[in-house]
Scaffold this motif. Structure first.
Motif, PDB file in Angstrom:
ATOM      1  N   GLU A   1       0.833  -1.206   0.000  1.00  0.00           N
ATOM      2  CA  GLU A   1       0.000   0.000   0.000  1.00  0.00           C
ATOM      3  C   GLU A   1       0.863   1.250   0.000  1.00  0.00           C
ATOM      4  O   GLU A   1       0.556   2.229  -0.696  1.00  0.00           O
ATOM      5  N   GLU A   2       1.927   1.229   0.772  1.00  0.00           N
ATOM      6  CA  GLU A   2       2.847   2.367   0.798  1.00  0.00           C
ATOM      7  C   GLU A   2       3.459   2.598  -0.583  1.00  0.00           C
ATOM      8  O   GLU A   2       3.542   3.736  -1.063  1.00  0.00           O
ATOM      9  N   LEU A   3       3.868   1.518  -1.238  1.00  0.00           N
ATOM     10  CA  LEU A   3       4.453   1.617  -2.573  1.00  0.00           C
ATOM     11  C   LEU A   3       3.416   2.119  -3.577  1.00  0.00           C
ATOM     12  O   LEU A   3       3.702   2.999  -4.397  1.00  0.00           O
ATOM     13  N   ASP A   4       2.212   1.583  -3.515  1.00  0.00           N
ATOM     14  CA  ASP A   4       1.162   1.969  -4.450  1.00  0.00           C
ATOM     15  C   ASP A   4       0.828   3.457  -4.318  1.00  0.00           C
ATOM     16  O   ASP A   4       0.696   4.173  -5.322  1.00  0.00           O
ATOM     17  N   LEU A   5       0.706   3.942  -3.095  1.00  0.00           N
ATOM     18  CA  LEU A   5       0.394   5.358  -2.873  1.00  0.00           C
ATOM     19  C   LEU A   5       1.532   6.257  -3.353  1.00  0.00           C
ATOM     20  O   LEU A   5       1.288   7.321  -3.931  1.00  0.00           O
ATOM     21  N   ALA A   6       2.768   5.826  -3.127  1.00  0.00           N
ATOM     22  CA  ALA A   6       3.921   6.618  -3.562  1.00  0.00           C
ATOM     23  C   ALA A   6       3.971   6.693  -5.082  1.00  0.00           C
ATOM     24  O   ALA A   6       4.252   7.757  -5.659  1.00  0.00           O
ATOM     25  N   LEU A   7       3.694   5.585  -5.766  1.00  0.00           N
ATOM     26  CA  LEU A   7       3.699   5.576  -7.227  1.00  0.00           C
ATOM     27  C   LEU A   7       2.541   6.402  -7.783  1.00  0.00           C
ATOM     28  O   LEU A   7       2.683   7.062  -8.820  1.00  0.00           O
ATOM     29  N   GLN A   8       1.401   6.366  -7.111  1.00  0.00           N
ATOM     30  CA  GLN A   8       0.273   7.193  -7.544  1.00  0.00           C
ATOM     31  C   GLN A   8       0.638   8.675  -7.484  1.00  0.00           C
ATOM     32  O   GLN A   8       0.318   9.445  -8.403  1.00  0.00           O
TER      33      GLN A   8
ATOM     34  N   GLU B   1       9.015   8.627 -20.962  1.00  0.00           N
ATOM     35  CA  GLU B   1      10.353   8.141 -20.613  1.00  0.00           C
ATOM     36  C   GLU B   1      10.815   8.731 -19.290  1.00  0.00           C
ATOM     37  O   GLU B   1      11.399   8.031 -18.453  1.00  0.00           O
ATOM     38  N   LEU B   2      10.551  10.010 -19.086  1.00  0.00           N
ATOM     39  CA  LEU B   2      10.933  10.662 -17.827  1.00  0.00           C
ATOM     40  C   LEU B   2      10.064  10.152 -16.687  1.00  0.00           C
ATOM     41  O   LEU B   2      10.554   9.923 -15.577  1.00  0.00           O
ATOM     42  N   ARG B   3       8.777   9.955 -16.964  1.00  0.00           N
ATOM     43  CA  ARG B   3       7.887   9.434 -15.923  1.00  0.00           C
ATOM     44  C   ARG B   3       8.342   8.053 -15.476  1.00  0.00           C
ATOM     45  O   ARG B   3       8.317   7.737 -14.277  1.00  0.00           O
ATOM     46  N   LEU B   4       8.785   7.214 -16.437  1.00  0.00           N
ATOM     47  CA  LEU B   4       9.278   5.886 -16.075  1.00  0.00           C
ATOM     48  C   LEU B   4      10.478   5.994 -15.151  1.00  0.00           C
ATOM     49  O   LEU B   4      10.569   5.259 -14.160  1.00  0.00           O
ATOM     50  N   ARG B   5      11.401   6.903 -15.450  1.00  0.00           N
ATOM     51  CA  ARG B   5      12.571   7.087 -14.576  1.00  0.00           C
ATOM     52  C   ARG B   5      12.137   7.464 -13.163  1.00  0.00           C
ATOM     53  O   ARG B   5      12.659   6.943 -12.175  1.00  0.00           O
ATOM     54  N   LYS B   6      11.174   8.347 -13.065  1.00  0.00           N
ATOM     55  CA  LYS B   6      10.699   8.786 -11.749  1.00  0.00           C
ATOM     56  C   LYS B   6      10.007   7.646 -11.002  1.00  0.00           C
ATOM     57  O   LYS B   6      10.173   7.502  -9.783  1.00  0.00           O
ATOM     58  N   LEU B   7       9.240   6.848 -11.720  1.00  0.00           N
ATOM     59  CA  LEU B   7       8.556   5.716 -11.090  1.00  0.00           C
ATOM     60  C   LEU B   7       9.550   4.684 -10.579  1.00  0.00           C
ATOM     61  O   LEU B   7       9.410   4.168  -9.459  1.00  0.00           O
ATOM     62  N   VAL B   8      10.559   4.375 -11.390  1.00  0.00           N
ATOM     63  CA  VAL B   8      11.560   3.389 -10.977  1.00  0.00           C
ATOM     64  C   VAL B   8      12.354   3.896  -9.781  1.00  0.00           C
ATOM     65  O   VAL B   8      12.622   3.151  -8.828  1.00  0.00           O
ATOM     66  N   ARG B   9      12.728   5.161  -9.799  1.00  0.00           N
ATOM     67  CA  ARG B   9      13.426   5.732  -8.642  1.00  0.00           C
ATOM     68  C   ARG B   9      12.569   5.633  -7.386  1.00  0.00           C
ATOM     69  O   ARG B   9      13.074   5.338  -6.296  1.00  0.00           O
ATOM     70  N   GLN B  10      11.265   5.872  -7.540  1.00  0.00           N
ATOM     71  CA  GLN B  10      10.377   5.812  -6.378  1.00  0.00           C
ATOM     72  C   GLN B  10      10.258   4.395  -5.839  1.00  0.00           C
ATOM     73  O   GLN B  10      10.199   4.190  -4.622  1.00  0.00           O
ATOM     74  N   ILE B  11      10.233   3.413  -6.734  1.00  0.00           N
ATOM     75  CA  ILE B  11      10.169   2.022  -6.271  1.00  0.00           C
ATOM     76  C   ILE B  11      11.379   1.709  -5.398  1.00  0.00           C
ATOM     77  O   ILE B  11      11.242   1.168  -4.291  1.00  0.00           O
ATOM     78  N   LEU B  12      12.564   2.042  -5.890  1.00  0.00           N
ATOM     79  CA  LEU B  12      13.764   1.735  -5.106  1.00  0.00           C
ATOM     80  C   LEU B  12      13.844   2.583  -3.844  1.00  0.00           C
ATOM     81  O   LEU B  12      14.410   2.138  -2.842  1.00  0.00           O
ATOM     82  N   GLU B  13      13.271   3.770  -3.869  1.00  0.00           N
ATOM     83  CA  GLU B  13      13.242   4.580  -2.647  1.00  0.00           C
ATOM     84  C   GLU B  13      12.312   3.943  -1.609  1.00  0.00           C
ATOM     85  O   GLU B  13      12.618   3.917  -0.420  1.00  0.00           O
ATOM     86  N   CYS B  14      11.195   3.410  -2.063  1.00  0.00           N
ATOM     87  CA  CYS B  14      10.293   2.720  -1.137  1.00  0.00           C
ATOM     88  C   CYS B  14      10.915   1.435  -0.596  1.00  0.00           C
ATOM     89  O   CYS B  14      10.558   0.991   0.493  1.00  0.00           O
ATOM     90  N   TYR B  15      11.826   0.843  -1.358  1.00  0.00           N
ATOM     91  CA  TYR B  15      12.515  -0.354  -0.896  1.00  0.00           C
ATOM     92  C   TYR B  15      13.617  -0.035   0.112  1.00  0.00           C
ATOM     93  O   TYR B  15      14.126  -0.949   0.773  1.00  0.00           O
TER      94      TYR B  15
END
Length: 200
Positions: A68-75, A87-101
């Motif tokens: 849930e934390e990851l889903d809200l952060a990606l939203q 392409e830029l949005r994908l970079r931001k999403l991937v960075r956010q995934i690893l930040e949540c990890y």
């Protein structure tokens, strides 16, 4: 009369979840005991059972809260970057995934190794959370390459390949190693973006 929830209920609950995840990650579901979790959390067994009646209830809440934390952060990232190039949005999403990890290795290990122990209803809820997370990435990849499924259904394999690079990151990453978390996020994104240009 119903018991009134303590003001620090959620804080104590989070404390228990963090420590339970550490015990499960270290010992596994079968070897971990409620006594060990209570001791690690520095609470009584009675208080632990007040929050969670079983190990499976703990595992479900560890995985659910993590996703849930990851889903809200990606939203939030998707909302903030909706006008960006995909392409830029994908970079931001991937960075956010690893930040949540970050600092969530134990929860991540529980998610990967213990989900098979959940009840069907709980598994369905976890599956739905995971689908939402995966679709945020898949939709962006499809926007980058709208023809990805034209000849063969390649969107899912490409999406899951990216998650494979991210989900096993914790196995080898060292904070003081040769690459930072943010740099690896960009490496993983670049690998996928360059592949999308040539995928058939």
């Amino acid at each position: 009369m119903a018991r009134v929830r303590a003001a620090d209920f959620e804080e104590k609950q989070l404390h228990i979840l963090v420590n339970a995840a550490a015990v499960f990650a270290e010992l596994g579901m079968e070897k971990a005991s409620m006594s060990q979790i209570a001791a690690r959390s520095k609470v009584s067994k009675a208080l632990l059972y007040h929050y969670y009646p079983s190990k499976s209830a703990l595992i479900f809440d560890i995985i659910r809260s993590h996703l849930e934390e990851l889903d809200l952060a990606l939203q939030a990232v998707a909302d903030e970057s909706q006008n960006d190039l995909p392409e830029l949005r994908l970079r931001k999403l991937v960075r956010q995934i690893l930040e949540c990890y970050r600092d969530a290795d134990d929860k991540h290990i529980v998610q990967l190794n213990c989900r098979g122990l959940l009840a069907e209803e709980e598994t369905n809820e976890i599956n739905e959370l995971e689908r939402r997370i995966v679709m945020r990435i898949a939709d962006t990849l499809h926007e980058i390459n709208p023809e990805i499924n034209n000849k063969r259904p390649l969107l899912k394999p490409v999406t899951m390949s990216l998650f494979g690079m991210l989900n096993w990151f914790y196995m080898w990453f060292k904070p003081n190693g040769p690459i930072t978390r943010e740099e690896y996020a960009d490496v993983a994104t670049t690998l996928v973006l360059e592949g999308l240009k040539n995928i058939q």
